[in-house]
Design a protein around this motif. Structure first.
Motif, PDB file in Angstrom:
ATOM      1  N   PRO A  47      -6.138   2.507  -1.992  1.00 26.81           N
ATOM      2  CA  PRO A  47      -6.263   2.290  -0.552  1.00 26.81           C
ATOM      3  C   PRO A  47      -5.134   2.981   0.191  1.00 26.81           C
ATOM      4  O   PRO A  47      -4.004   3.003  -0.286  1.00 26.81           O
ATOM      5  CB  PRO A  47      -6.183   0.766  -0.411  1.00 26.81           C
ATOM      6  N   ASP A  92     -15.714   3.180  -1.498  1.00 28.28           N
ATOM      7  CA  ASP A  92     -15.326   2.214  -0.465  1.00 28.28           C
ATOM      8  C   ASP A  92     -15.159   0.822  -1.065  1.00 28.28           C
ATOM      9  O   ASP A  92     -14.216   0.105  -0.760  1.00 28.28           O
ATOM     10  CB  ASP A  92     -16.395   2.164   0.639  1.00 28.28           C
ATOM     11  N   GLU A  93     -16.108   0.496  -1.920  1.00 27.05           N
ATOM     12  CA  GLU A  93     -16.078  -0.823  -2.536  1.00 27.05           C
ATOM     13  C   GLU A  93     -14.824  -0.985  -3.396  1.00 27.05           C
ATOM     14  O   GLU A  93     -14.163  -2.030  -3.370  1.00 27.05           O
ATOM     15  CB  GLU A  93     -17.337  -0.979  -3.390  1.00 27.05           C
ATOM     16  N   LEU A 152       0.847  -1.189   0.000  1.00 26.25           N
ATOM     17  CA  LEU A 152       0.000   0.000   0.000  1.00 26.25           C
ATOM     18  C   LEU A 152       0.883   1.240   0.000  1.00 26.25           C
ATOM     19  O   LEU A 152       0.457   2.330  -0.337  1.00 26.25           O
ATOM     20  CB  LEU A 152      -0.902   0.005   1.234  1.00 26.25           C
ATOM     21  N   ARG A 157      -1.196  -9.193  -4.094  1.00 21.84           N
ATOM     22  CA  ARG A 157      -2.058  -9.085  -2.910  1.00 21.84           C
ATOM     23  C   ARG A 157      -2.957 -10.306  -2.737  1.00 21.84           C
ATOM     24  O   ARG A 157      -3.456 -10.575  -1.656  1.00 21.84           O
ATOM     25  CB  ARG A 157      -2.945  -7.834  -3.017  1.00 21.84           C
ATOM     26  N   ARG A 217     -19.210   4.511  -5.013  1.00 23.49           N
ATOM     27  CA  ARG A 217     -18.743   3.167  -4.686  1.00 23.49           C
ATOM     28  C   ARG A 217     -17.259   3.162  -4.357  1.00 23.49           C
ATOM     29  O   ARG A 217     -16.580   2.149  -4.485  1.00 23.49           O
ATOM     30  CB  ARG A 217     -19.070   2.230  -5.835  1.00 23.49           C
ATOM     31  N   LEU A 245     -18.422  -4.688   2.814  1.00 19.66           N
ATOM     32  CA  LEU A 245     -19.340  -3.983   1.920  1.00 19.66           C
ATOM     33  C   LEU A 245     -20.754  -4.180   2.457  1.00 19.66           C
ATOM     34  O   LEU A 245     -21.248  -5.303   2.528  1.00 19.66           O
ATOM     35  CB  LEU A 245     -19.223  -4.529   0.498  1.00 19.66           C
ATOM     36  N   LEU A 252     -15.796 -12.487  -2.187  1.00 16.72           N
ATOM     37  CA  LEU A 252     -15.162 -11.510  -3.081  1.00 16.72           C
ATOM     38  C   LEU A 252     -13.747 -11.896  -3.558  1.00 16.72           C
ATOM     39  O   LEU A 252     -13.476 -11.857  -4.764  1.00 16.72           O
ATOM     40  CB  LEU A 252     -15.162 -10.138  -2.397  1.00 16.72           C
ATOM     41  N   VAL A 298     -12.001   0.573  -3.027  1.00 14.36           N
ATOM     42  CA  VAL A 298     -10.838   0.444  -2.147  1.00 14.36           C
ATOM     43  C   VAL A 298     -10.713  -0.993  -1.655  1.00 14.36           C
ATOM     44  O   VAL A 298      -9.634  -1.599  -1.699  1.00 14.36           O
ATOM     45  CB  VAL A 298     -10.962   1.421  -0.955  1.00 14.36           C
ATOM     46  N   VAL A 299     -11.837  -1.577  -1.201  1.00 12.43           N
ATOM     47  CA  VAL A 299     -11.791  -2.943  -0.671  1.00 12.43           C
ATOM     48  C   VAL A 299     -11.336  -3.912  -1.755  1.00 12.43           C
ATOM     49  O   VAL A 299     -10.476  -4.769  -1.529  1.00 12.43           O
ATOM     50  CB  VAL A 299     -13.179  -3.352  -0.124  1.00 12.43           C
ATOM     51  N   ILE A 300     -11.883  -3.754  -2.953  1.00 16.20           N
ATOM     52  CA  ILE A 300     -11.527  -4.683  -4.026  1.00 16.20           C
ATOM     53  C   ILE A 300     -10.051  -4.545  -4.380  1.00 16.20           C
ATOM     54  O   ILE A 300      -9.353  -5.531  -4.616  1.00 16.20           O
ATOM     55  CB  ILE A 300     -12.426  -4.449  -5.258  1.00 16.20           C
ATOM     56  N   LYS A 301      -9.539  -3.318  -4.365  1.00 19.25           N
ATOM     57  CA  LYS A 301      -8.109  -3.150  -4.638  1.00 19.25           C
ATOM     58  C   LYS A 301      -7.270  -3.805  -3.539  1.00 19.25           C
ATOM     59  O   LYS A 301      -6.232  -4.381  -3.807  1.00 19.25           O
ATOM     60  CB  LYS A 301      -7.759  -1.661  -4.746  1.00 19.25           C
ATOM     61  N   LEU A 302      -7.750  -3.709  -2.297  1.00 15.53           N
ATOM     62  CA  LEU A 302      -7.009  -4.277  -1.174  1.00 15.53           C
ATOM     63  C   LEU A 302      -6.916  -5.787  -1.259  1.00 15.53           C
ATOM     64  O   LEU A 302      -5.947  -6.373  -0.793  1.00 15.53           O
ATOM     65  CB  LEU A 302      -7.685  -3.899   0.147  1.00 15.53           C
ATOM     66  N   ILE A 310      -5.759  -9.626   4.405  1.00 15.31           N
ATOM     67  CA  ILE A 310      -5.612  -8.424   5.222  1.00 15.31           C
ATOM     68  C   ILE A 310      -6.874  -8.221   6.058  1.00 15.31           C
ATOM     69  O   ILE A 310      -8.000  -8.334   5.548  1.00 15.31           O
ATOM     70  CB  ILE A 310      -5.355  -7.171   4.359  1.00 15.31           C
ATOM     71  N   ILE A 317     -12.805 -12.560  -7.529  1.00 19.87           N
ATOM     72  CA  ILE A 317     -11.724 -11.833  -8.200  1.00 19.87           C
ATOM     73  C   ILE A 317     -10.737 -12.793  -8.840  1.00 19.87           C
ATOM     74  O   ILE A 317     -10.274 -12.571  -9.956  1.00 19.87           O
ATOM     75  CB  ILE A 317     -11.013 -10.908  -7.176  1.00 19.87           C
TER      76      ILE A 317
END
Lengths: 226, 335
Positions: free
Chosen positions: B334, B236-237, A51, A78, B234, A91, A102, B239-243, A83, A106
C-alpha cells in the motif's frame, strides 16, 4: 498515544515531505492534521500506520517504537489501528457485510462473533439493513460510512482518517465528523487529516497545522518544540 | 515478541472491562480451530472464485491436462510394452528343424522324448503338412507353394525351455545339446532381438522421463503465469487486506489453493485423456495380438499410477502458484 520526536521524511529524489516534526497526542484525544495539499498530511498518517518509515527521528505509537517493528510484524501492528481513506478502499465484488467483516476474518474471529460485531458497527454508522448490498449501489456518503464501519469493527485503539470527507457535501461531512467525535468520547484516539477548514473550526478540536513539511502551529501548544 | 503486544494487552484489558461475554477475542483453542476452518473456507472460496469463470478455468486446466497427459500416456504405453515383452521373455523358444529323412512317426517319438526332459517345459510338433497349410493360409505364398512338386518344409519341434532354464546361458547350453541330436538339422534360439527390444525400451523410458520433466516445467509456468495474472487482477484487494493487517500468509493462501485446484483439475483431465486414448487404442492392439496368436490387451491406469498423476498435478499446481506468489506479492505494498 502518538509521539513524534524530531521526525523527518525525505522521499527518494530529495523531496522533504516532513522535516523535524515533534508532537504528542494523548490517548482518547481527537486531533486534526491540516495544511495545504502537499504539506505532508498524508505522509504523517503513513508514518503512523507504518506505510512509510521515517528518514530521521522517532515515532512512538502506544509506547511502541515503530522503528523496532519488523516487516513481518507490521500486519499485527496494523490490526490495532483503524484506517479510513478518502476513496473508501472498499472491495466492490463483496457485500457491505463482507467488507466490514474483513478485519475480523483476518484476526480469526468466530463466525457468530463476526456477525454480531459487523451488525454493531453498521448500526453505529446508521447502515444496518444494508449489509447485503454491494458498495456500488450505495451513495458516496454511505460508502464512506461502510469504510468507517470497517475501520472500527475490530475496536481499534487508534483511528486514522485521510481526507475522509473529501468527496462529500458539507452536511454529510459534518455527520461523519460527529461519528468520529463519538468514537473519541469512548476512548478511541482519533487523528483526521483534512483541509476542510470551516468544518474543523466548527469542531473546536486541536489542530496540528503543517506548512511545507514543517509544523506551523499546534492548536494545543502543549509538547510543541520539546 | 513486541509485535503490538502492548496494544493487544491494553485492548484485551479494555474488553475485559466490557465484560467477558462480549469479548469474543479468540482464545488459543479457538484460534487453532478457526485456523483449520479458515483453511477449509479458503479452499472452497478459491474453488468458488474459479467456478465463477468456468470457461477460462477449464482452458487453463486443459492446457495443464494435456501437458500432463502426454508423459502419463506414454508412461502407460511403455508399461504395456514392458508387460508384453515380459510375455515374450517366457516365450523364449527354440525351434528344432528336423532332417528331411525323419518321418512323421519318428518326429512324434522325438517330441515325446523331449517333452520328458527336465530342462524342457513344453514341446509342440508342427508337421510339415501343418506347416504348409499354415503357410498357404497366412503368408500369401499359396500360389508359389502350389507350383512346387513337393513340400519343401521340414517337421519342426517348437520347444519352450522350463522356467528355470530361460536365461540366455542355460538356453544356449540346451541349444547345443539339441543341435547334437542326429535327427536335428538345425536349432535356433532367438533371444537377441528381445535384448535389443529391451535396450530400445530403456531409451524410450529415459525419453519419457525427460519429456515428463520438460512438460512438468511447462505446467509450473502455466500455473505461475495464471496466478500472476490473478494477483494483478486482485491488486486492490491485496492492498486493502495489507492495510487492515492481513499477514502475507493470509494473502497467499487463496492463491495457493487456486494453484491446487488448477493442478487437481489438470490431473483429472489428463487422467480422462489417457484413458480415452487407451480405449481408442485397445481394439487395434487386440487385433495385432491376434495376428501373433498372442492375446494382448492394453492395461488401463492402475490405482497407483493414477494416484501419482493426481499427486504430480497437485504438486505442480501448488509449486507454480508458490513461485508466482513469492515473486509478485512482495511488490504490492500500500502507498
Amino acid at each position: 498515544m502518538i509521539r513524534f520526536t524530531q521526525t523527518s521524511k525525505r522521499y527518494e529524489g530529495g523531496y522533504d515531505a516532513l522535516s523535524n516534526i515533534s508532537f504528542h497526542i494523548e490517548p482518547g484525544e481527537m486531533a486534526f492534521v491540516t495544511g495545504h495539499s502537499g504539506a505532508g498530511k498524508s505522509t504523517l498518517l503513513k508514518l503512523i500506520a507504518l506505510l512509510e518509515r521515517p528518514t530521521r527521528g522517532q515515532v512512538l505509537v502506544n509506547g511502541q517504537n515503530l522503528s523496532r517493528i519488523k516487516r513481518r510484524q507490521i500486519p499485527y501492528f496494523r490490526r490495532n489501528i483503524g484506517i479510513i481513506f478518502q476513496d473508501h478502499q472498499l472491495l466492490f465484488d463483496r457485500t457491505v457485510f463482507d467488507n466490514v467483516a474483513l478485519p475480523l476474518i483476518i484476526a480469526g474471529y468466530t463466525r457468530a462473533e463476526i456477525g454480531r460485531r459487523v451488525r454493531a458497527a453498521l448500526d453505529k454508522v446508521g447502515l444496518l439493513g444494508k449489509e447485503k448490498k454491494y458498495p456500488i449501489t450505495l451513495s458516496g456518503g454511505e460508502q464512506q460510512r461502510v469504510g468507517i464501519a470497517r475501520a472500527v469493527v475490530h475496536k481499534p485503539l487508534l483511528l486514522l482518517a485521510d481526507e475522509p470527507t473529501g468527496n462529500l457535501d458539507p452536511d454529510l461531512s459534518r455527520e461523519i465528523m460527529h461519528i468520529f467525535r463519538e468514537f473519541s468520547q469512548v476512548g478511541v484516539t482519533v487523528l483526521v487529516a483534512s483541509h476542510d477548514l470551516e468544518l474543523i473550526r466548527e469542531m473546536q478540536t486541536r489542530q496540528i497545522i503543517l506548512h511545507q513539511g514543517q509544523l506551523a502551529d499546534d492548536g494545543s501548544g502543549v509538547e510543541y518544540g520539546q | 515478541m513486541d509485535r503490538g503486544l502492548n496494544m493487544v494487552n491494553e485492548a484485551t484489558s479494555r474488553r475485559n472491562r466490557e465484560g467477558a461475554s462480549s469479548t469474543g477475542r479468540p482464545g488459543l483453542l479457538t484460534l487453532i480451530n478457526s485456523y483449520f476452518v479458515r483453511h477449509a473456507q479458503t479452499l472452497f472460496y478459491s474453488l468458488g472464485q474459479l467456478l465463477r469463470a468456468p470457461f477460462s478455468m477449464l482452458m487453463t486446466a486443459a492446457v495443464i491436462g494435456i501437458a500432463l497427459a502426454l508423459p502419463a500416456g506414454m508412461h502407460q504405453l511403455l508399461q504395456n510394452a514392458q508387460l508384453l515383452s515380459g510375455k515374450l521373455d517366457d516365450a523364449t523358444q527354440i525351434s528344432l528343424f528336423l532332417k528331411k529323412a525323419v518321418t512323421e512317426q519318428q518326429a512324434r517319438e522325438l517330441t515325446h522324448k523331449l517333452g520328458n526332459m527336465p530342462e524342457i517345459g513344453r514341446v509342440r510338433l508342427i508337421t510339415r503338412e501343418q506347416a504348409l497349410e499354415e503357410f498357404k493360409q497366412n503368408a500369401g505364398f499359396g500360389d508359389a507353394l502350389r507350383a512346387l512338386d513337393e513340400n519343401p518344409l521340414p517337421h519342426v519341434i517348437v520347444i519352450n525351455p522350463a522356467l528355470q532354464h530361460t536365461d540366455a546361458a542355460a538356453g544356449r547350453k540346451l541349444l547345443e545339446r539339441l543341435q547334437g541330436m542326429i535327427q536335428v538339422d538345425a536349432a535356433q534360439l532367438d533371444v537377441e532381438w528381445i535384448k535389443r527390444l529391451y535396450a530400445i525400451l530403456e531409451i524410450i523410458k529415459r525419453g519419457v522421463w525427460i519429456l515428463a520433466a520438460l512438460l512438468g516445467m511447462a505446467v509450473l509456468l502455466v500455473v505461475g503465469n495464471t496466478i500472476r495474472l490473478a494477483i494483478q487482477n486482485r491488486r486492490d484487494e491485496i492492498v486493502v487486506i495489507k492495510l487492515i493487517g492481513g499477514t502475507d500468509a493470509f494473502i497467499r493462501r487463496p492463491f495457493l489453493y487456486t494453484g491446487f485446484w488448477y493442478g487437481l483439475f489438470g490431473a483429472l483431465i489428463a487422467f480422462t485423456l489417457v484413458n480415452i486414448a487407451l480405449y481408442l487404442l485397445s481394439d487395434p492392439v487386440r487385433q495385432l495380438g491376434e495376428l501373433y496368436h498372442n492375446p494382448v490387451s492394453l492395461t488401463r491406469m492402475n490405482l497407483e499410477t493414477s494416484a501419482y498423476l493426481l499427486g504430480a498435478g497437485i504438486l505442480l499446481g501448488l509449486g507454480g502458484s508458490w513461485l508466482a506468489v513469492g515473486r509478485h506479492l512482495r511488490d504490492i505494498e500500500p502507498r
